[in-house]
Design a protein around this motif. Structure first.
Motif, PDB file in Angstrom:
ATOM      1  N   ARG A  72       0.764  -1.068   0.145  1.00  0.00           N
ATOM      2  CA  ARG A  72       0.005   0.194  -0.085  1.00  0.00           C
ATOM      3  C   ARG A  72       0.807   1.324  -0.178  1.00  0.00           C
ATOM      4  NH1 ARG A  72      -2.995  -1.612   5.523  1.00  0.00           N
ATOM      5  NH2 ARG A  72      -2.534  -3.485   4.670  1.00  0.00           N
ATOM      6  N   ASP A 104      -0.566  -7.064  -0.376  1.00  0.00           N
ATOM      7  CA  ASP A 104      -0.793  -6.614   0.965  1.00  0.00           C
ATOM      8  C   ASP A 104      -2.332  -6.070   1.231  1.00  0.00           C
ATOM      9  OD1 ASP A 104      -0.587  -4.742   3.132  1.00  0.00           O
ATOM     10  OD2 ASP A 104       0.160  -3.158   2.170  1.00  0.00           O
ATOM     11  N   ILE A 105      -2.795  -5.695  -0.138  1.00  0.00           N
ATOM     12  CA  ILE A 105      -4.123  -5.427  -0.358  1.00  0.00           C
ATOM     13  C   ILE A 105      -4.633  -6.026  -1.519  1.00  0.00           C
ATOM     14  CG2 ILE A 105      -4.220  -3.253   0.888  1.00  0.00           C
ATOM     15  CD1 ILE A 105      -4.080  -1.606  -1.710  1.00  0.00           C
ATOM     16  N   ILE A 121     -10.286  -5.173  -4.481  1.00  0.00           N
ATOM     17  CA  ILE A 121     -11.196  -4.235  -3.912  1.00  0.00           C
ATOM     18  C   ILE A 121     -10.873  -3.202  -2.659  1.00  0.00           C
ATOM     19  CG2 ILE A 121     -13.689  -4.297  -2.495  1.00  0.00           C
ATOM     20  CD1 ILE A 121     -14.198  -7.083  -4.103  1.00  0.00           C
ATOM     21  N   GLN A 122      -9.933  -3.687  -2.076  1.00  0.00           N
ATOM     22  CA  GLN A 122      -9.396  -2.743  -1.186  1.00  0.00           C
ATOM     23  C   GLN A 122      -8.475  -1.589  -1.829  1.00  0.00           C
ATOM     24  OE1 GLN A 122      -7.321  -5.759   1.025  1.00  0.00           O
ATOM     25  NE2 GLN A 122      -8.813  -6.099   2.584  1.00  0.00           N
ATOM     26  N   ASN A 137     -11.117   0.873  -2.866  1.00  0.00           N
ATOM     27  CA  ASN A 137     -11.402   1.775  -1.895  1.00  0.00           C
ATOM     28  C   ASN A 137     -10.278   2.748  -1.306  1.00  0.00           C
ATOM     29  OD1 ASN A 137     -13.535   2.194   0.338  1.00  0.00           O
ATOM     30  ND2 ASN A 137     -12.002   1.523   1.803  1.00  0.00           N
ATOM     31  N   GLN A 142      -4.511   5.778   3.001  1.00  0.00           N
ATOM     32  CA  GLN A 142      -5.104   4.259   3.427  1.00  0.00           C
ATOM     33  C   GLN A 142      -5.243   4.311   4.747  1.00  0.00           C
ATOM     34  OE1 GLN A 142      -4.084   1.293   4.864  1.00  0.00           O
ATOM     35  NE2 GLN A 142      -5.857   0.405   4.671  1.00  0.00           N
ATOM     36  N   ASN A 176     -11.352 -10.124  -0.013  1.00  0.00           N
ATOM     37  CA  ASN A 176     -12.421  -9.919  -0.603  1.00  0.00           C
ATOM     38  C   ASN A 176     -12.484 -10.794  -2.012  1.00  0.00           C
ATOM     39  OD1 ASN A 176     -13.964  -7.627   0.743  1.00  0.00           O
ATOM     40  ND2 ASN A 176     -11.864  -7.097   0.502  1.00  0.00           N
ATOM     41  N   TYR A 181     -17.800  -5.698   2.724  1.00  0.00           N
ATOM     42  CA  TYR A 181     -16.415  -5.021   2.380  1.00  0.00           C
ATOM     43  C   TYR A 181     -15.588  -5.585   3.539  1.00  0.00           C
ATOM     44  CZ  TYR A 181     -12.754  -2.077   1.631  1.00  0.00           C
ATOM     45  OH  TYR A 181     -11.333  -1.438   1.436  1.00  0.00           O
ATOM     46  N   ALA A 208      -8.742  -3.491   4.483  1.00  0.00           N
ATOM     47  CA  ALA A 208      -7.321  -3.857   4.193  1.00  0.00           C
ATOM     48  C   ALA A 208      -6.883  -4.479   5.664  1.00  0.00           C
ATOM     49  CB  ALA A 208      -6.250  -2.628   3.870  1.00  0.00           C
ATOM     50  N   TRP A 219      -1.441  -6.108   8.849  1.00  0.00           N
ATOM     51  CA  TRP A 219      -0.319  -7.185   8.662  1.00  0.00           C
ATOM     52  C   TRP A 219       0.684  -6.889   9.891  1.00  0.00           C
ATOM     53  CZ3 TRP A 219      -1.836 -11.102   5.804  1.00  0.00           C
ATOM     54  CH2 TRP A 219      -2.557 -11.118   4.832  1.00  0.00           C
TER      55      TRP A 219
END
Lengths: 309, 222
Positions: free
Chosen positions: A86, A125-126, A129-130, A133, A145, B158, B198, B201, B204
Motif C-alpha cells: 500500500r 498486501d491489499i 477491492i481494497q 477503496n 489508506q 474479498n 467489504y 485492508a 499485517w
C-alpha cells in the motif's frame, strides 16, 4: 466530474466508449508504444496499459502511460496488487497523477507462477477491492489508506475495476461487481467475452440489481488471430471461456485472421445492443493495429477525438 | 501442527562434511507426527549419513537421541552430556527446535535436517495440508472456517478473484479455490450476506511483517 478524464467525460455524457489495450515491451524503449499510440489515436477514447501482465517483467505501466499521454492518447494505467504494498501503490498513484495520468484500473494481478519470475515473493498486501477503496478514499475523503489527511493536491482518479463473468462461482460474480461499485469503482472493464449467452445472463443479473445505473460497464473483446490461439485461450487461460462454435468457425475459415476480425466486429455490434453496456474494450495484445479496422467496421468511428492535443 | 519435510541426505551430509562425530536429535512433537523428524526418522538419517561417509572412506560416528519437544528449553537442556561429545548437532526439529538447540548450546554448530513448511494437518495418510498462516488476526468467523490467508494463493480477503474457475485456483487445476469453498460453505449456512460485506485492508503488523512477535501473559508467569 470526479477526475475530468476524457474517458469519464465520454461515459458521463452517455456516449459509447471505446478503449484499447497495450502491453508494454520487455525492454527499455518506448518506440513501439509511441507507434501504437499513433495507430490508435482518434479511434479510441483511452488505452489501457497493463501492469506486468501474466507476471512477466515489462516496462512499467505508469512510464508507458506517460509515453502514451505525450503521444496524444489518454492512458488507463493498470495497477495490480501482486508487486507492491500500500505504501508503494499510493506513492505511485501520486507520482502518476503528477505526470498527467487520470484513469486507473485496479486488479488483483495474475499470480507470479505464470510469469518469468515464478520464484518471486508476491505482495498482496491489499486486494483489488481494497485498492479501489484506497484510490477512492484518496480522492473523495482526501485521505491516505492509513486515515492520514492528504492536505493538498489529492490525486483525483477516474477509478476502474474489472469483472469476469466467466469465472466461478457464476452467481457470485454480480455480487462481487456490486462490492467493487460500493468500494468506489466508477467504470468496469470485463474479461474478454466469447460466450455471449453467459454474458447476457450476467448482464440480466446486473440490470435486476440496478448496477448498470451505478457504474459504466465496458464490455471486453479480443479478436482471435487463429484457431490455435482460440484453443489456447479455451484450454490454458484461467478465467476465460471460448465456446466450441467459435473454435470451429475459426478452423473452417480460409483466412483465420480475417475471420477473427469478423467475429470480433459481430461481437461488438451485438454488445452495443445490450442494455447496460456503456462501451467496448478491445484487447488486441500484440495486434493493436487491427483496432482501427474493428472500430470502423463496427460503426464506432468518428465519435472519438484525440483527447490531448 | 508444524509440518516439515526432510532435506535431501546429501545436503545434510554436506553441512557436516568436516565433522567426525555428530549428534542426531529427533523431536517427539510436531515433526514426529508428520513423519519427518521423530525417533525412527532420526535413526534412519543417522544410518544414511554413516553409510554415505563410509562410502567416501571417511567414516562418521553418530549418536542418536530424541527429545519430547525441541521447542522447550527444559528438554533441550537434558541432552547436554551427549552434545558435549560431538562436533555438531543435526536437528530433526522444526525451525524453532533448531534455534532452541543452537541458543542453548552456543559453542556448537546446530544444523537443520528438515525444511519447515507450514502450520497444517494430516488430511489423509501421507498427505499434509497448510491451514493457518499465523497472521495474528483470525478471520475464520467470517469465512465459514476456511482460511483465505493460506488457502488463497493471493491471500485476498474479498475473493474469489477472476482466476477461479470450476472451483479451482488459477495456479493449479488440482488446487481448490479457497474463496469458492468459502462461497459454498456460506451458501450452505445461509450466510452469503458475509460475502457481500467489504473486508477492509488487513493489519499485517500483527503478522511477521510487524517484526518478530512475542506473546506475553502475566497470568502464566511464575
Amino acid at each position: 466530474m470526479k477526475s475530468g478524464s476524457n474517458l469519464e467525460k465520454v461515459l458521463s455524457q452517455g456516449r459509447f466508449a471505446v478503449t484499447a489495450e497495450i502491453g508494454p515491451p520487455k525492454h527499455a524503449s518506448a518506440e513501439g508504444i509511441i507507434n501504437t499510440a499513433k495507430i490508435l489515436k482518434g479511434y479510441v477514447d483511452a488505452v489501457n496499459i497493463t501492469d506486468n501482465q501474466t507476471a512477466i517483467v515489462r516496462l512499467s505501466s505508469i512510464a508507458a502511460g506517460v509515453h502514451l499521454y505525450n503521444a496524444g492518447v489518454e492512458p488507463v494505467i493498470q495497477v495490480t496488487c501482486r508487486d507492491r504494498n500500500r505504501i508503494a501503490m499510493q506513492s505511485d498513484l501520486l507520482g502518476a497523477y503528477s505526470l498527467g495520468m487520470r484513469n486507473v484500473l485496479c486488479l488483483s494481478g495474475d499470480h507470479q507462477k505464470f510469469g518469468n519470475h515464478p520464484q518471486a515473493k508476491n505482495v498482496y498486501d491489499i486486494d483489488s477491492i481494497q485498492l479501489i477503496n484506497m484510490v477512492r478514499g484518496m480522492r473523495d475523503d482526501k485521505k491516505f489508506q492509513c486515515g492520514e489527511e492528504i492536505k493538498q493536491h489529492e490525486p483525483r482518479y477516474f477509478i476502474g475495476a474489472v469483472a469476469n463473468p466467466f469465472a466461478d462461482p457464476f452467481e457470485y460474480r454480480v455480487m462481487r461487481l456490486e462490492k467493487k461499485i460500493n468500494a468506489g469503482a466508477d467504470f468496469i472493464q470485463t474479461q474478454s467475452i466469447f460466450d455471449m449467452q453467459r454474458f447476457e445472463k450476467f448482464m440480466d443479473m446486473v440490470r435486476r440489481r440496478g448496477l448498470h445505473k451505478k457504474v459504466h460497464i465496458i464490455a471486453g473483446v479480443t479478436p482471435l488471430k487463429s484457431a490455435r490461439a482460440a484453443k489456447f485461450i479455451q484450454q490454458r487461460v484461467a478465467g476465460m471461456l471460448v465456446p466450441d462454435e467459435i473454435i470451429e468457425r475459426m478452423e473452417k475459415a480460409e483466412d483465420q485472421k480475417a475471420e477473427g476480425i469478423k467475429i470480433c466486429i459481430e461481437q461488438v455490434q451485438h454488445l452495443k445492443t445490450i442494455e447496460g453496456v456503456a462501451g467496448i474494450h478491445i484487447m488486441a495484445i500484440n495486434w493493436e493495429d487491427v483496432v482501427p479496422e474493428i472500430v470502423e467496421k463496427a460503426g464506432l468511428v468518428g465519435q472519438h477525438v484525440p483527447v490531448i492535443s | 501442527m508444524i509440518v516439515a519435510q526432510p532435506k535431501p541426505v546429501k545436503e545434510v551430509a554436506d553441512y557436516i562434511k568436516e565433522c567426525a562425530k555428530v549428534l542426531v536429535v529427533g523431536c517427539s512433537g510436531c515433526t514426529s507426527v508428520c513423519l519427518a523428524g521423530g525417533e525412527t526418522e532420526a535413526e534412519i538419517l543417522a544410518t544414511a549419513l554413516r553409510i554415505l561417509r563410509k562410502k567416501q572412506g571417511r567414516p562418521l560416528e553418530t549418536l542418536v537421541t530424541t527429545i519430547t519437544r525441541q521447542c522447550d528449553p527444559e528438554f533441550v537442556a537434558g541432552i547436554a552430556e551427549k552434545v558435549s561429545q560431538v562436533d555438531a548437532v543435526v536437528s530433526l526439529g522444526c525451525g524453532v527446535g533448531v534455534q532452541f538447540l543452537a541458543e542453548h548450546y552456543p559453542d556448537k554448530w546446530v544444523l537443520p535436517a528438515l525444511n519447515t513448511v507450514f502450520a497444517g494437518g494430516t488430511v489423509q495418510a501421507g498427505l499434509w495440508e497448510e491451514r493457518c498462516g499465523l497472521c495474528g488476526d483470525c478471520v475464520l468467523h467470517l469465512t465459514g472456517g476456511i482460511c483465505p490467508i493460506t488457502r488463497c494463493a493471493k491471500s485476498i480477503q474479498n475473493g474469489p478473484c477472476g482466476g477461479s474457475q470450476n472451483g479451482k485456483c488459477e495456479i493449479n487445476p488440482d488446487t481448490p479455490c479457497a474463496w469458492h469453498l468459502i462461497y459454498e460453505k456460506l451458501s450452505a449456512l445461509g450466510r452469503l450476506d458475509l460475502m457481500l460485506e467489504y473486508r477492509p485492508a488487513k493489519d499485517w503488523s500483527k503478522e511477521r511483517s510487524g517484526g518478530p512477535r512475542l506473546v506475553q501473559r502475566k497470568d502464566a508467569e511464575l
